[in-house]
Design a protein around this motif. Sequence first.
Motif, PDB file in Angstrom:
ATOM      1  N   GLU A 100     -40.688  25.362 -19.962  1.00 37.61           N
ATOM      2  CA  GLU A 100     -40.146  24.183 -20.641  1.00 37.61           C
ATOM      3  C   GLU A 100     -41.261  23.245 -21.103  1.00 37.61           C
ATOM      4  O   GLU A 100     -41.239  22.736 -22.233  1.00 37.61           O
TER       5      GLU A 100
ATOM      6  N   ALA B 273     -43.161  24.862 -24.050  1.00 35.29           N
ATOM      7  CA  ALA B 273     -42.383  24.791 -25.285  1.00 35.29           C
ATOM      8  C   ALA B 273     -42.437  23.383 -25.879  1.00 35.29           C
ATOM      9  O   ALA B 273     -42.587  23.209 -27.097  1.00 35.29           O
TER      10      ALA B 273
ATOM     11  N   ASP C 274     -36.528  26.349 -32.223  1.00 33.61           N
ATOM     12  CA  ASP C 274     -36.333  25.212 -31.334  1.00 33.61           C
ATOM     13  C   ASP C 274     -36.983  25.529 -29.988  1.00 33.61           C
ATOM     14  O   ASP C 274     -37.572  26.611 -29.807  1.00 33.61           O
ATOM     15  N   ALA C 275     -36.892  24.607 -29.042  1.00 29.60           N
ATOM     16  CA  ALA C 275     -37.563  24.792 -27.754  1.00 29.60           C
ATOM     17  C   ALA C 275     -37.046  26.023 -27.028  1.00 29.60           C
ATOM     18  O   ALA C 275     -37.826  26.770 -26.413  1.00 29.60           O
ATOM     19  N   ALA C 276     -35.741  26.261 -27.093  1.00 36.32           N
ATOM     20  CA  ALA C 276     -35.160  27.419 -26.410  1.00 36.32           C
ATOM     21  C   ALA C 276     -35.708  28.720 -26.976  1.00 36.32           C
ATOM     22  O   ALA C 276     -35.978  29.682 -26.233  1.00 36.32           O
ATOM     23  N   THR C 277     -35.885  28.767 -28.286  1.00 33.01           N
ATOM     24  CA  THR C 277     -36.429  29.974 -28.920  1.00 33.01           C
ATOM     25  C   THR C 277     -37.883  30.191 -28.518  1.00 33.01           C
ATOM     26  O   THR C 277     -38.301  31.325 -28.246  1.00 33.01           O
TER      27      THR C 277
ATOM     28  N   MET D 114     -39.269  29.234 -25.738  1.00 33.26           N
ATOM     29  CA  MET D 114     -39.232  29.715 -24.351  1.00 33.26           C
ATOM     30  C   MET D 114     -38.892  31.196 -24.316  1.00 33.26           C
ATOM     31  O   MET D 114     -39.489  31.965 -23.541  1.00 33.26           O
ATOM     32  N   ALA D 115     -37.960  31.628 -25.154  1.00 33.70           N
ATOM     33  CA  ALA D 115     -37.589  33.042 -25.208  1.00 33.70           C
ATOM     34  C   ALA D 115     -38.758  33.894 -25.696  1.00 33.70           C
ATOM     35  O   ALA D 115     -38.976  35.020 -25.213  1.00 33.70           O
TER      36      ALA D 115
ATOM     37  N   TYR E 185     -41.971  33.149 -25.273  1.00 29.17           N
ATOM     38  CA  TYR E 185     -42.907  33.221 -24.155  1.00 29.17           C
ATOM     39  C   TYR E 185     -42.462  34.301 -23.157  1.00 29.17           C
ATOM     40  O   TYR E 185     -43.291  35.057 -22.627  1.00 29.17           O
ATOM     41  N   LYS E 186     -41.163  34.362 -22.887  1.00 33.52           N
ATOM     42  CA  LYS E 186     -40.652  35.382 -21.967  1.00 33.52           C
ATOM     43  C   LYS E 186     -40.881  36.777 -22.542  1.00 33.52           C
ATOM     44  O   LYS E 186     -41.276  37.710 -21.818  1.00 33.52           O
TER      45      LYS E 186
END
Length: 248
Positions: A215, A218, A235-238, A240-241, A243-244
């Motif tokens: 988090e 991102a 966006d931030a969620a993308t 983070m995804a 990075y995963k």
Amino acid sequence: AGTGSEATRFTIITDEDTTEKMLCVGLGFMPTAALVDYSLTQSLPARVTADTGIDALTHAIEAFVSRKANLYSDAQALSAMALIAPNLRTVFADPTNETARESMMLGSTLAGIAFSNASVALVHGMSRPIGAAYHVPHGLSNAMLLPTVTEYSISAAENRYADCARAMGIATKDNDDLTACANLLDELNALNRELQVPTPEDFGIDRTVFFNNLETMAAQAIASGSPANNPRQPDAATIMALYKKLWN
């Protein structure tokens, strides 16, 4: 070959309390003149040669696909890719090859001019938190991210990424954009394998620490401003995804 910083108006400082890299921009950082001498790169270790070479290639690609790209930056970026891509493996395997070293050095400077005029994009935005938090050299964190971010971004600028492949000599004018983009992804993954780019885990980053920090990373990536230049804006969620996905 280098970062191209001798031709840019950018520099980075790190806040050691927050381990955050921050961008400084201004003509005060632009040199009046630069001496670009490839012979100074011939003593570089193979790892540094690979990382700075992929960094320069990333500069050229991101400048070309950036939302701020223009005719001037396009000319520099395409020329840089044409110089860097055919010579990167050569300088990694044979550091004494002067012709290849010279091409890499010139390509690096041209790529610096390109991104100084068009900015960088999502690779750099995501790279900076990795470098700051885990002390990964900048070119190396770019190299880790380049295939993953390119795969994510292609759908928003297929023709531009296809032209990158053509400039790099891994696709022809006769190849359609879809084929050229597939060739580009294959080439970026092959470069990482052949230039022995480690994964974050191979570098020594702890998985739990990395995932607990997603988090923050991102947020720092978005705050850098670079993702806003990307052809496909996350966006931030993308982020983070992504990075995963990079870890996995």
